[in-house]
Design an enzyme around this catalytic site. Structure first.
Site, PDB file in Angstrom:
ATOM      1  N   GLU A  25     -14.998 -31.480  26.524  1.00  0.00           N
ATOM      2  CA  GLU A  25     -15.354 -32.422  27.591  1.00  0.00           C
ATOM      3  C   GLU A  25     -16.107 -33.613  26.985  1.00  0.00           C
ATOM      4  OE1 GLU A  25     -18.808 -32.317  29.455  1.00  0.00           O
ATOM      5  OE2 GLU A  25     -19.620 -30.447  28.663  1.00  0.00           O
ATOM      6  N   LYS A 163     -26.104 -23.971  32.680  1.00  0.00           N
ATOM      7  CA  LYS A 163     -27.182 -24.834  32.219  1.00  0.00           C
ATOM      8  C   LYS A 163     -28.524 -24.414  32.802  1.00  0.00           C
ATOM      9  CE  LYS A 163     -24.841 -28.322  33.277  1.00  0.00           C
ATOM     10  NZ  LYS A 163     -24.308 -29.657  33.563  1.00  0.00           N
TER      11      LYS A 163
END
Ligand code: PSU
Ligand code: MN
Length: 311
Positions: A25, A163
């Site tokens: 990404e 995350k």
């Protein structure tokens, strides 16, 4: 497929020759890391993948096409000003149609990897169920598009867990509901990005790239359409302590609320204020896990390519 997906020469020839490829990404470069650490991350990740004989395939959008493979000049534009659009899967169509420059998040990247036949994807931490911004530390209603997309396409995504800025337990439960297999790589508890582990036990584990490859093979045989999420804990020497991250995050969430940051700006805002709050420690840790995940993804891609080569 070929006109709308522009592949670099290097990625095209690797795929044609059944050599290993890893999709990456670019939102982490354009929005997740400050300059020049984003350049460093791109180089460290690409190198880690190439060390396994695999080709890095950075996904981005520009000039009305989805690009697979990123040259130095385009990378310069992608991370420079004016900023590229943060492209989740919902944004792919409008950004392609308008010819704008876009950097893909995990959701758009796994989608593109599926369309172009790239099995393995590497990232840092995936998005998940965000915490409420009211100081309660409870999961809120902002859920990353990463989760649903992992359920929609069958890929192998290497990450260090969700995350730090999302609720790990709520995220893991959502993944379970969506049918995404969450696999600990040499660990029994869900890793949490900058922190090596949460208290949350995982039901599945792999200790070698071969074991991951066996899961990919089973998924293909069964025709299962959802991804394998391989969770690789951050290298111990660069990990932060859970208490430190929680305290810092509390302050960052408060700041986000005071400054009224929401929507797709929230993740980049929290990552950068976390870096500020930890005096750069979270940034070091983020780069370390990105590189380590890229290396593991390269190794898994190489193992898969080995198995698919005609004898
Ligand atoms: N992992 C990182 N840094 C990042 C991201 C992931 O180490 O910047 C990005 C990825 O692109 C991921 C996105 O898909 O954050 C999730 O954003 P959101 O929570 O807005 O869906
Ligand atoms: Mn969101």
């Amino acid at each position: 497929v070929s006109e709308s997906f522009a592949m670099s020469e290097a990625v095209r020839s690797a795929l044609d020759a059944s050599r290993p490829v890893v999709a990456l990404e670019t939102s982490v470069l354009a929005h997740g890391l400050p300059h020049p650490r984003n350049v460093e991350a791109a180089e460290r990740m690409s190198r880690a993948i190439r060390e396994w004989g695999a080709e890095p395939a950075w996904v981005w959008i520009g000039g009305g096409a989805v690009h697979i493979g990123l040259g130095e000049e385009d990378r310069h534009r992608l991370i420079g000003a004016p900023p590229a659009v943060k492209v989740a899967r919902r944004d792919v169509v409008p950004v392609v149609a308008s010819g704008r420059l876009g950097a893909t998040t995990v959701s758009a990247t796994v989608w593109a990897a599926d369309r172009t036949g790239i099995e393995v994807v590497a990232t840092g931490g995936i998005g998940g169920v965000h915490l409420r911004a009211d100081g309660s530390r409870l999961p809120g209603s902002d859920v990353s598009a990463d989760l649903l997309e992992l359920a929609r396409v069958p890929r192998t995504v290497v990450c260090s867990g969700p995350k730090s800025i999302v609720d790990p337990v709520a995220t893991a439960e959502r993944l379970e509901e969506l049918g995404v297999a969450t696999v600990g790589y040499r660990c029994d508890r869900l890793p949490h990005f900058l922190v090596r582990e949460t208290g949350l036990p995982l039901d599945h584990r792999a200790d070698t790239p071969g074991e991951v490859a066996a899961m990919v093979a089973a998924r293909r045989r069964l025709g299962v359409v959802s991804s394998l999420l391989v969770c690789n804990p951050i290298p111990a020497e660069d990990a932060l302590s859970r208490v430190d991250v929680e305290r810092a995050l509390g302050r960052c969430l408060l700041r986000a609320r005071t400054e009224g940051v929401t929507g797709r700006d929230l993740t980049p805002f929290l990552l950068s204020s976390l870096a500020e709050d930890t005096e750069g420690a979270s940034l070091e840790a983020n780069l370390s896990l990105l590189e380590s995940n890229a290396a593991l993804a390269g190794e898994i891609a190489a193992t898969l390519a080995e198995g698919s080569r005609p004898a």
